[in-house]
Design a protein around this motif. Structure first.
Motif, PDB file in Angstrom:
ATOM      1  N   ASP A  12       5.012  12.894  -8.119  1.00  0.00           N
ATOM      2  CA  ASP A  12       3.960  13.709  -9.051  1.00  0.00           C
ATOM      3  C   ASP A  12       4.775  14.657  -9.757  1.00  0.00           C
ATOM      4  OD1 ASP A  12       1.930  12.211  -8.294  1.00  0.00           O
ATOM      5  OD2 ASP A  12       1.214  13.869  -6.608  1.00  0.00           O
ATOM      6  N   TYR A  17       1.125  -1.247  -0.210  1.00  0.00           N
ATOM      7  CA  TYR A  17      -0.123   0.155  -0.006  1.00  0.00           C
ATOM      8  C   TYR A  17       0.779   1.270  -0.116  1.00  0.00           C
ATOM      9  CZ  TYR A  17      -3.121   3.655   1.250  1.00  0.00           C
ATOM     10  OH  TYR A  17      -3.798   4.723   1.579  1.00  0.00           O
ATOM     11  N   LEU A  37       2.332   1.859  -3.402  1.00  0.00           N
ATOM     12  CA  LEU A  37       1.600   2.349  -4.372  1.00  0.00           C
ATOM     13  C   LEU A  37       1.105   3.640  -4.072  1.00  0.00           C
ATOM     14  CD1 LEU A  37      -0.349  -0.975  -5.107  1.00  0.00           C
ATOM     15  CD2 LEU A  37       1.455  -0.078  -6.480  1.00  0.00           C
ATOM     16  N   ALA A  38       0.706   4.143  -2.918  1.00  0.00           N
ATOM     17  CA  ALA A  38      -0.094   5.237  -2.564  1.00  0.00           C
ATOM     18  C   ALA A  38       0.595   6.565  -2.170  1.00  0.00           C
ATOM     19  CB  ALA A  38      -1.172   4.945  -1.530  1.00  0.00           C
ATOM     20  N   LYS A  39       1.902   6.203  -1.649  1.00  0.00           N
ATOM     21  CA  LYS A  39       2.658   7.189  -1.184  1.00  0.00           C
ATOM     22  C   LYS A  39       3.185   8.140  -2.371  1.00  0.00           C
ATOM     23  CE  LYS A  39       2.600   7.144   3.267  1.00  0.00           C
ATOM     24  NZ  LYS A  39       2.410   8.226   4.057  1.00  0.00           N
ATOM     25  N   LYS A  40       3.479   9.427  -2.054  1.00  0.00           N
ATOM     26  CA  LYS A  40       3.890  10.116  -3.009  1.00  0.00           C
ATOM     27  C   LYS A  40       5.536  10.473  -2.936  1.00  0.00           C
ATOM     28  CE  LYS A  40      -0.053  10.932  -5.082  1.00  0.00           C
ATOM     29  NZ  LYS A  40      -0.308   9.863  -6.414  1.00  0.00           N
TER      30      LYS A  40
END
Lengths: 471, 103
Positions: free
Chosen positions: B96, B21, B24-27
């Motif tokens: 990002d 998780y 996949l989810a951390k930026k």
């Protein structure tokens, strides 16, 4: 225990270490000579591996296998690292000037592949795979400081690669837990059909699928191929993919042969969507590197067809196709390197009139692409013929039909590049200079793509001998 | 309560999912690397637990675990070095902001 069997690996490891040391002590202007040193060393190791070709032996109760199958792939890896070294002479400015480490790291990556393909058990396999991929992370980011895309691609590759290898490792731990062994041939004997075992198989499949850029684990390939330094892109597209297939085939045919009824349909489905998606996504690409990246995803689909057959003919097809795939891809990517040096562009539109500016570049790109598309007198046709005929024998006619239709679609996007090169408007009449070693490489790839198509028998015989060791 | 193999496997599975998780989810690139470490640690727990309960007379699982520790260290060393070079080039470790290449 016969340590002479390990001579190729020891040789490559010492060559890599020697290059590191020589890079430190060589005076600044003399570092170009290191390429020559690396090339001579690689040719010597090809000879050593070829001398071991007909041997069959295993170390420490088959933890490490030296057989024709492994030797075939070792020759393939060494040939591709040799070709990549030749391409660096006309490209790799940071390499030739500042550090010779990149050559050493390339050889460490090759060593990792050699260990990977010889591994007879999961720990050795994992160590080999990590040695290969960690070296590739470094190589991908090699242009850091000069080109931000390179370091970005390196970090992206590291994140995705590390997640996929962690998933694969979790699968290996489950396989170890269910069977109580890490030896690949013992896993087959102790396997059952518990959910944990299947979870292990699926996780291993996803890890290998990532390495060979199989759909749905292909997303990384176009970005990394575009961002990495071009010679590294070639190495990644050719050798890393071949290594992935080598271990994929070995593990699935040696460790899970009794469950073939269950995993073959899954791989057949994945092969079909890989071929379809790879080829369809290649059509709209404007950047030649991205186009070649999607085409290499499609090639992975064709190669998976050989694994679906799961017999000697299929493995022979895979072995044959990976070898000709090396020459076709290295040739095509090498043209993009030379072109990029001159025009600093990878857009297909800029290839307009290339045939007038450099007939050699245009001809090499055309022949290598047609070989990948599988046009009859060229090597790709023979390779696809072996793969598809093997799978038709096993009753997967639909898969062969999808493969043939997709090959025809691939002709469209390859030929649209050819149209631009030969019929496009000439805006710039300046001839493109190609240096000596690059010329050698381009002629070599072009001629081998033709010869292996006209006389495929010699290589097919060798591939057949190597494939026998899987069964 | 007796701690059985299932408890260890459950712990490892939970740790693996938390790591996945995070990856996949951390930026933040560093957090992603930490997530990957958690996934590898889950694998090590699995290996040692399987070794203890399934095949205690052989040490294959322990050896595998030690190899995984060493390779995880190598991987994270390269990972942090790459984060540094990316930071120098882009002045950010937020994924990002990595948009030179189409993702």
């Amino acid at each position: 225990m016969d340590y002479t069997l390990l001579v190729p690996e020891i040789f490559v490891a010492s060559l890599a270490c020697l290059l590191l040391i020589l890079g430190l002590i060589a005076p600044k202007g003399e570092k170009r000579g290191l390429v020559l040193f690396a090339i001579v060393g690689i040719i010597a190791s090809i000879v050593v591996v070829a001398a071991h070709f007909n041997m069959f032996d295993g170390f420490l109760g088959r933890m490490y296998l030296v057989d024709s199958y492994a030797s075939y792939f070792k020759v393939l890896f060494l040939v591709s690292v040799l070709l990549v070294c030749l391409t660096t002479t006309s490209y790799f400015k940071p390499l030739a000037g500042e550090g010779s480490e990149a050559y050493a790291i390339m050889l460490f990556a090759t060593l990792g592949m050699m260990i990977l393909v010889s591994a007879g058990e999961l720990i050795t396999l994992y160590v080999g795979m990590e040695l290969m991929t960690i070296s590739f992370y470094i190589l991908t980011a090699n242009l850091a400081g000069e080109d931000a895309r390179s370091s970005e691609a390196g970090l992206k590759y590291l994140i995705l690669g590390a997640v996929s290898s962690a998933v694969m490792l979790y699968g290996f731990t489950l396989l170890y837990g269910v069977t109580g062994t890490t030896l690949i041939h013992q896993i087959a004997l102790h396997s059952d059909s518990s959910p944990a075992f299947w979870l292990g198989v699926v996780f291993a499949l996803s890890g290998f699928g990532f390495k060979v850029a199989m759909v749905p684990f292909h997303m990384w390939a176009p970005e990394i191929y575009e961002g990495a330094p071009p010679p590294v892109t070639i190495f990644l597209a050719v050798a890393s993919k071949a290594a992935g297939f080598a271990v994929f085939v070995r593990v699935f045919l040696t460790a899970f042969p009794y469950h073939a009824d269950h995993w073959v349909p899954i791989i057949a489905f994945l092969a079909a969507i890989t071929m379809i998606l790879g080829n369809l996504a290649a059509i709209p690409q404007q950047n030649i590197k991205r186009m070649l990246a999607y085409s290499s995803i499609a090639q992975a689909g064709y190669l998976l067809v050989g694994l679906v057959a799961a017999n000697q003919l299929g493995v022979k097809g895979i072995l044959f196709y990976t070898m000709i795939y090396v020459f076709a891809n290295v040739g095509a990517f090498a043209v993009t390197i030379v072109f990029n040096n001159v025009s600093e562009s990878d857009d297909i539109a800029d290839y307009s009139g290339l045939a007038q500016r450099s007939p050699l570049l245009a001809a090499t790109l055309l022949i290598c692409m047609l070989s990948m598309a599988g046009i009859p007198p060229l090597a790709g046709f023979a390779g696809k013929f072996y793969l598809f005929s093997a799978v038709i024998d096993q009753g997967f006619l639909w898969l062969a039909i999808i493969g043939l239709v997709m090959s025809m679609i691939s002709v469209y996007y390859y030929l649209s590049v050819a149209r631009v090169m030969y019929l496009g408007q000439v805006t710039d009449y300046s001839a493109i200079k190609v240096n000596g070693s690059m010329k050698l490489l381009l002629y070599g790839c072009m001629i081998l793509s033709i010869i292996l198509g006209v006389y495929p028998d010699a290589l097919a015989q060798i591939a057949n001998t190597a494939a026998k060791f899987m069964f | 309560m007796i701690i059985t193999l299932n408890h260890y496997l459950l712990l490892a599975a939970m740790l693996f999912c938390i790591g996945l998780y995070a990856a996949l989810a951390k930026k933040n690139a560093i957090s992603i690397l930490m997530g990957i470490e958690l996934m590898l640690n889950a694998c090590i727990i699995n290996l040692v637990a399987f070794n203890r309960f399934m095949a205690p007379d052989m040490v294959v699982g322990h050896v595998f675990g030690i190899f995984v520790i060493a390779l995880a260290a190598a991987e994270v060393a390269v990972g942090l070095a790459l984060v540094l070079t990316v930071y120098r080039d882009l002045l950010s470790v937020n994924i990002d902001d990595f948009n030179w290449l189409k993702w």
